[in-house]
Design a protein around this motif. Structure first.
Motif, PDB file in Angstrom:
ATOM      1  N   MET A 229      -9.090 -48.566  29.630  1.00 26.42           N
ATOM      2  CA  MET A 229      -7.750 -49.092  29.353  1.00 26.42           C
ATOM      3  C   MET A 229      -7.306 -50.131  30.395  1.00 26.42           C
ATOM      4  N   VAL A 230      -7.995 -50.207  31.518  1.00 28.38           N
ATOM      5  CA  VAL A 230      -7.608 -51.189  32.537  1.00 28.38           C
ATOM      6  C   VAL A 230      -7.819 -52.606  31.995  1.00 28.38           C
ATOM      7  N   ALA A 231      -8.974 -52.834  31.372  1.00 26.56           N
ATOM      8  CA  ALA A 231      -9.252 -54.169  30.826  1.00 26.56           C
ATOM      9  C   ALA A 231      -8.223 -54.534  29.757  1.00 26.56           C
ATOM     10  N   ARG A 232      -7.864 -53.563  28.918  1.00 24.51           N
ATOM     11  CA  ARG A 232      -6.861 -53.834  27.873  1.00 24.51           C
ATOM     12  C   ARG A 232      -5.506 -54.147  28.490  1.00 24.51           C
ATOM     13  N   VAL A 274       4.859 -48.107  32.702  1.00 25.65           N
ATOM     14  CA  VAL A 274       4.268 -47.608  31.457  1.00 25.65           C
ATOM     15  C   VAL A 274       2.879 -47.114  31.813  1.00 25.65           C
ATOM     16  N   VAL A 275       2.550 -45.880  31.425  1.00 32.30           N
ATOM     17  CA  VAL A 275       1.213 -45.354  31.670  1.00 32.30           C
ATOM     18  C   VAL A 275       0.459 -45.316  30.342  1.00 32.30           C
ATOM     19  N   VAL A 276      -0.791 -45.767  30.381  1.00 35.14           N
ATOM     20  CA  VAL A 276      -1.597 -45.940  29.165  1.00 35.14           C
ATOM     21  C   VAL A 276      -2.865 -45.114  29.280  1.00 35.14           C
ATOM     22  N   HIS A 277      -3.111 -44.235  28.309  1.00 38.41           N
ATOM     23  CA  HIS A 277      -4.421 -43.579  28.263  1.00 38.41           C
ATOM     24  C   HIS A 277      -4.852 -43.308  26.830  1.00 38.41           C
ATOM     25  N   GLU A 278      -6.184 -43.123  26.678  1.00 40.26           N
ATOM     26  CA  GLU A 278      -6.752 -42.877  25.351  1.00 40.26           C
ATOM     27  C   GLU A 278      -6.571 -41.435  24.912  1.00 40.26           C
ATOM     28  N   ALA A 279      -6.468 -40.533  25.883  1.00 43.32           N
ATOM     29  CA  ALA A 279      -6.378 -39.110  25.572  1.00 43.32           C
ATOM     30  C   ALA A 279      -5.103 -38.831  24.777  1.00 43.32           C
ATOM     31  N   PRO A 280      -5.061 -37.692  24.062  1.00 40.02           N
ATOM     32  CA  PRO A 280      -3.847 -37.323  23.346  1.00 40.02           C
ATOM     33  C   PRO A 280      -2.638 -37.272  24.276  1.00 40.02           C
ATOM     34  N   LEU A 281      -1.456 -37.407  23.684  1.00 40.81           N
ATOM     35  CA  LEU A 281      -0.213 -37.480  24.468  1.00 40.81           C
ATOM     36  C   LEU A 281       0.104 -36.178  25.203  1.00 40.81           C
ATOM     37  N   THR A 282       0.107 -35.081  24.444  1.00 42.59           N
ATOM     38  CA  THR A 282       0.667 -33.844  24.968  1.00 42.59           C
ATOM     39  C   THR A 282      -0.188 -33.245  26.084  1.00 42.59           C
ATOM     40  N   LEU A 301      14.482 -46.347  39.542  1.00 41.04           N
ATOM     41  CA  LEU A 301      13.886 -46.631  38.230  1.00 41.04           C
ATOM     42  C   LEU A 301      14.921 -47.243  37.289  1.00 41.04           C
ATOM     43  N   LYS A 302      14.493 -48.266  36.535  1.00 42.87           N
ATOM     44  CA  LYS A 302      15.366 -48.907  35.560  1.00 42.87           C
ATOM     45  C   LYS A 302      15.359 -48.177  34.217  1.00 42.87           C
ATOM     46  N   ALA A 303      14.297 -47.402  33.994  1.00 41.03           N
ATOM     47  CA  ALA A 303      14.143 -46.720  32.702  1.00 41.03           C
ATOM     48  C   ALA A 303      13.190 -45.549  32.882  1.00 41.03           C
ATOM     49  N   PRO A 304      13.250 -44.577  31.975  1.00 43.22           N
ATOM     50  CA  PRO A 304      12.255 -43.504  32.030  1.00 43.22           C
ATOM     51  C   PRO A 304      10.845 -44.083  31.882  1.00 43.22           C
ATOM     52  N   VAL A 305       9.872 -43.426  32.514  1.00 43.62           N
ATOM     53  CA  VAL A 305       8.483 -43.876  32.405  1.00 43.62           C
ATOM     54  C   VAL A 305       8.013 -43.685  30.963  1.00 43.62           C
ATOM     55  N   GLU A 306       7.438 -44.735  30.388  1.00 43.87           N
ATOM     56  CA  GLU A 306       6.927 -44.659  29.010  1.00 43.87           C
ATOM     57  C   GLU A 306       5.453 -44.275  29.031  1.00 43.87           C
ATOM     58  N   ARG A 307       5.014 -43.597  27.969  1.00 48.68           N
ATOM     59  CA  ARG A 307       3.596 -43.303  27.798  1.00 48.68           C
ATOM     60  C   ARG A 307       3.104 -43.946  26.504  1.00 48.68           C
ATOM     61  N   VAL A 308       1.991 -44.670  26.573  1.00 51.65           N
ATOM     62  CA  VAL A 308       1.316 -45.189  25.377  1.00 51.65           C
ATOM     63  C   VAL A 308      -0.075 -44.570  25.372  1.00 51.65           C
ATOM     64  N   THR A 309      -0.350 -43.736  24.391  1.00 47.43           N
ATOM     65  CA  THR A 309      -1.541 -42.878  24.444  1.00 47.43           C
ATOM     66  C   THR A 309      -2.192 -42.742  23.070  1.00 47.43           C
ATOM     67  N   TYR A 324      -6.193 -45.353  16.752  1.00 45.34           N
ATOM     68  CA  TYR A 324      -5.987 -44.256  17.700  1.00 45.34           C
ATOM     69  C   TYR A 324      -5.838 -44.755  19.142  1.00 45.34           C
ATOM     70  N   ILE A 325      -6.794 -45.565  19.564  1.00 41.46           N
ATOM     71  CA  ILE A 325      -6.770 -46.061  20.952  1.00 41.46           C
ATOM     72  C   ILE A 325      -5.577 -47.003  21.115  1.00 41.46           C
ATOM     73  N   PRO A 326      -4.814 -46.870  22.201  1.00 45.10           N
ATOM     74  CA  PRO A 326      -3.685 -47.792  22.405  1.00 45.10           C
ATOM     75  C   PRO A 326      -4.145 -49.245  22.285  1.00 45.10           C
ATOM     76  N   ASN A 327      -3.525 -49.967  21.349  1.00 41.29           N
ATOM     77  CA  ASN A 327      -3.903 -51.372  21.194  1.00 41.29           C
ATOM     78  C   ASN A 327      -2.851 -52.256  21.863  1.00 41.29           C
ATOM     79  N   ILE A 328      -3.090 -53.540  21.809  1.00 36.81           N
ATOM     80  CA  ILE A 328      -2.227 -54.475  22.534  1.00 36.81           C
ATOM     81  C   ILE A 328      -0.782 -54.366  22.070  1.00 36.81           C
ATOM     82  N   ASP A 329      -0.565 -54.296  20.764  1.00 33.50           N
ATOM     83  CA  ASP A 329       0.815 -54.255  20.269  1.00 33.50           C
ATOM     84  C   ASP A 329       1.526 -52.962  20.661  1.00 33.50           C
TER      85      ASP A 329
END
Lengths: 344, 109
Positions: A229-232, A274-282, A301-309, A324-329
């Motif tokens: 996910m680093v490259a993405r 924003v934290v991004v990972h491929e694993a399931p959210l929960t 913090l300006k906002a709660p930390v978001e998760r894209v997973t 399934y995998i977090p995409n650019i959009d």
């Protein structure tokens, strides 16, 4: 920039640097070769690791060079691969087993959790487990079930294990050598979708190998990621820049222990994450990262930390991967939610 | 370039060997996945063995009439390094595509 790199630029010569262009597959293969050459106690084994050289060719040529007693094939039995690692470690060896795919680690969970992770503790430090378990991990290669899973939260939850995932060839080369030199068991998660992309590897200077690494500095928001996910996230950062948003990308690298200080420093500056990972959210590692950030940066913090997973479903095969995998959009939408947030 | 060896697979029915009848490819040939490689005869039947993958054939083992045991080398392929993974495909690094645009008023307080 290290002094040796500067000297090379001035001299205009490639002979003074140790920098070479390698794929992650080549970098890992070279690292294993050098570990086997310098440490006579290291043994490398797993399904197809010997004669075939691994299904991703990470152990290519190593059996021919180092012999069948140091690089060898195992039966198709992960509990045996990891159980044997325990015995080898007790006998003074430095085992570097491979579990061929992430999803094949499940049959060996008992050996990993109940033996490898706690033998040192159980024996009052008389039986350390200097085992580096290589696990080709994460998705993205259109493979069938059990070939695209993200087990970092599972491993990170087990006391006694360290967990690391490189995102580029340079880190892969150096982190594998570093992991192999540790007295503790390390789960080494290789992002299999990044095996073939090439990058510069400075074999002489690995830089700092502990903790996280900023791979792109930015002012407005921190994207936290690891593995593939680093490259993405770097792609996303470039796109965000078109819209005037300056994104910092933090490669966590070590998933146990997590570099809480790096998170505090980065998000302390950007105030959005924003934290991004491929694993399931929960119960994914994103929750741990969000808590560490909240603990250190709550006041600014300006906002709660978001998760894209990924989603809370078994990893889907084939074309469904793209959904399934977090995409650019999806990552951009996560960023937008943080940017839009206003305190009530 | 990487070399990948294809040993004689288990042909089923407990058969442990096969005799080469005729090679349908030669060293240097570029083959596609599922292209017939060789005609074999077992004690049960004659069959054409399809290629498990695309690649360039660089070595073949066994002349017509010779017997090969299951698990012994049959064909060695040469493939580019970046297609050498045996499971799955290599993801393309396409130019990133986006539909979402960001909009924000960044108060730098």
């Amino acid at each position: 920039m290290s002094e040796s790199n500067t000297a090379t630029l001035e001299a205009g010569s490639a002979t003074e640097t140790q920098s070479v262009k390698l794929s992650m597959q080549q970098a890992l293969n070279r690292a294993l070769d050098e570990i086997l050459s310098t440490d006579p106690k290291t043994v490398v084994f797993g399904e197809d690791c010997g004669q075939l050289g691994g299904v991703f060719r990470i152990t290519d040529g190593l059996q021919a060079k180092h012999g069948e007693s140091r690089v060898f094939d195992t039966p198709l039995a992960e509990s045996g691969i990891l159980g044997m690692s325990v015995g080898l470690a007790m006998a003074g060896f430095h085992p570097m087993p491979e579990v061929q795919f992430d999803g094949f680690a499940y049959p060996a969970i008992n050996q990993i959790v109940c033996q490898i992770a706690r033998m040192n503790y159980r024996s009052r430090g008389t039986l350390p487990m200097p085992i580096t378990l290589r696990v080709p991990s994460f998705g993205g290669i259109r493979a069938p079930e059990h070939h695209g899973e993200s087990l970092e939260a599972l491993f990170a939850h087990v006391p006694g294990l360290k967990v690391v995932s490189p995102s580029d060839p340079h880190d892969a080369y150096h982190l594998l050598k570093y992991a192999a030199s540790r007295p503790d068991p390390v789960i080494f998660m290789e992002p299999k979708s990044r095996y073939w992309q090439k990058g510069d590897v400075d074999t002489a200077d690995g830089g700092t190998l502990t903790g996280a690494r900023i791979v792109r500095p930015g002012r407005h928001l921190t994207l936290v990621a690891w593995g593939a996910m680093v490259a993405r996230c770097l792609q996303v950062a470039e796109l965000a820049a078109e819209d005037g948003i300056d994104v910092e990308v933090l490669d966590l690298r070590w998933l146990k222990p997590i570099d809480a200080e790096a998170l505090a420093t980065s998000v302390g500056k950007t105030r959005r994450a924003v934290v991004v990972h491929e694993a399931p959210l929960t119960s994914g590692l994103g929750a741990e990262v969000a808590q560490l950030i909240t603990q250190s940066c709550f006041d600014t913090l300006k906002a709660p930390v978001e998760r894209v997973t990924g989603f809370d479903v078994p990893y889907p095969s084939g074309d469904l991967e793209d959904e399934y995998i977090p995409n650019i959009d999806r990552i951009l939408l996560g960023i937008q939610r943080v940017l839009e947030y206003r305190r009530g | 370039m990487a070399e990948i060896s294809f040993p004689l697979p288990d042909l089923g029915e407990g058969l442990i060997e096969a005799t080469v009848l005729d090679w349908l490819v030669s060293p240097g040939d570029q083959v596609e996945r599922n292209q017939p490689l060789v005609e074999l005869e077992t004690s049960k039947s004659a069959l054409e063995l399809p290629s498990p993958q695309a690649g360039k054939v660089i070595r073949i083992h066994g002349s017509p009439g010779e017997t090969i045991n299951v698990g012994e080398p049959l064909v060695v392929f040469e493939v580019p390094d970046n297609t050498a993974g045996i499971v799955g495909t290599v993801p393309k690094d396409d130019a990133p595509k986006r539909r979402v645009r960001l909009s924000a008023v960044l108060d730098e307080d």
